[in-house]
Design a protein around this motif. Structure first.
Motif, PDB file in Angstrom:
ATOM      1  N   GLN A  43     -12.349 -12.301 -10.855  1.00  0.00           N
ATOM      2  CA  GLN A  43     -13.349 -13.353 -10.673  1.00  0.00           C
ATOM      3  C   GLN A  43     -13.505 -13.730  -9.195  1.00  0.00           C
ATOM      4  OE1 GLN A  43     -15.285 -14.434 -13.071  1.00  0.00           O
ATOM      5  NE2 GLN A  43     -16.356 -15.945 -11.845  1.00  0.00           N
ATOM      6  N   THR A 103     -16.380 -12.225  -6.780  1.00  0.00           N
ATOM      7  CA  THR A 103     -17.761 -12.737  -6.761  1.00  0.00           C
ATOM      8  C   THR A 103     -17.907 -13.976  -5.883  1.00  0.00           C
ATOM      9  OG1 THR A 103     -17.378 -14.088  -8.719  1.00  0.00           O
ATOM     10  CG2 THR A 103     -18.201 -11.840  -9.070  1.00  0.00           C
ATOM     11  N   TYR A 104     -16.863 -14.342  -5.170  1.00  0.00           N
ATOM     12  CA  TYR A 104     -16.893 -15.543  -4.316  1.00  0.00           C
ATOM     13  C   TYR A 104     -17.937 -15.437  -3.205  1.00  0.00           C
ATOM     14  CZ  TYR A 104     -15.236 -19.051  -0.957  1.00  0.00           C
ATOM     15  OH  TYR A 104     -15.150 -20.094  -0.082  1.00  0.00           O
ATOM     16  N   MET A 157     -21.408 -14.268  -1.395  1.00  0.00           N
ATOM     17  CA  MET A 157     -22.784 -14.019  -1.827  1.00  0.00           C
ATOM     18  C   MET A 157     -23.434 -12.966  -0.943  1.00  0.00           C
ATOM     19  SD  MET A 157     -24.205 -17.807  -2.622  1.00  0.00           S
ATOM     20  CE  MET A 157     -23.182 -18.992  -1.781  1.00  0.00           C
ATOM     21  N   CYS A 175     -15.177 -10.039  -0.010  1.00  0.00           N
ATOM     22  CA  CYS A 175     -14.218 -11.136  -0.178  1.00  0.00           C
ATOM     23  C   CYS A 175     -12.793 -10.651   0.121  1.00  0.00           C
ATOM     24  CB  CYS A 175     -14.293 -11.656  -1.609  1.00  0.00           C
ATOM     25  SG  CYS A 175     -13.106 -12.969  -1.962  1.00  0.00           S
ATOM     26  N   CYS A 180     -14.752 -14.583   3.609  1.00  0.00           N
ATOM     27  CA  CYS A 180     -15.794 -13.565   3.454  1.00  0.00           C
ATOM     28  C   CYS A 180     -16.114 -12.891   4.775  1.00  0.00           C
ATOM     29  CB  CYS A 180     -17.086 -14.206   2.917  1.00  0.00           C
ATOM     30  SG  CYS A 180     -16.911 -14.918   1.278  1.00  0.00           S
TER      31      CYS A 180
END
Length: 109
Positions: free
Chosen positions: A12, A15-16, A18, A23, A34
């Motif tokens: 999970q 997906t931090y 964008m 990440c 990021c």
């Protein structure tokens, strides 16, 4: 790039970031970080960065100042030419009146 400072995010946490950012999990601080693609910035790559064609803001300011000075000089020259022509025209009209009076013959009574 950030591999020395952290590990790639898994699950999970991946997906931090964008907009295609990569990440990394910084283990020592227990936080996510990021690395953004070229056109994005921000802590999560959430801000689109517009392309800028100006390499130096000082150059743009200098160009604007030169253009303004040139425009002021042109306006001043136009005003000087206008008033000079106006004065010459008034002088010519004054000369015509003087010549008309000089050549005017008075009838004998």
């Amino acid at each position: 790039m950030m591999a020395e400072h952290g590990d790639l995010c898994e699950g999970q946490d991946a997906t931090y970031c964008m907009n295609g950012g990569t990440c990394y999990k910084i283990v020592a601080m227990n936080t996510l970080s990021c690395v953004c693609d070229e056109n994005y910035k921000g802590s999560r790559c959430e801000q689109f960065q517009l392309f800028s064609s100006s390499t130096n803001a000082g150059e743009a300011g200098l160009i604007a100042a030169v253009v303004i000075v040139i425009l002021l000089i042109v306006v001043m020259l136009a005003v000087i030419i206008y008033y000079t022509r106006k004065m010459l025209k008034a002088k010519q009209e004054g000369n015509k009146k003087t010549q008309q009076q000089y050549w005017k013959v008075k009838p004998r009574a």
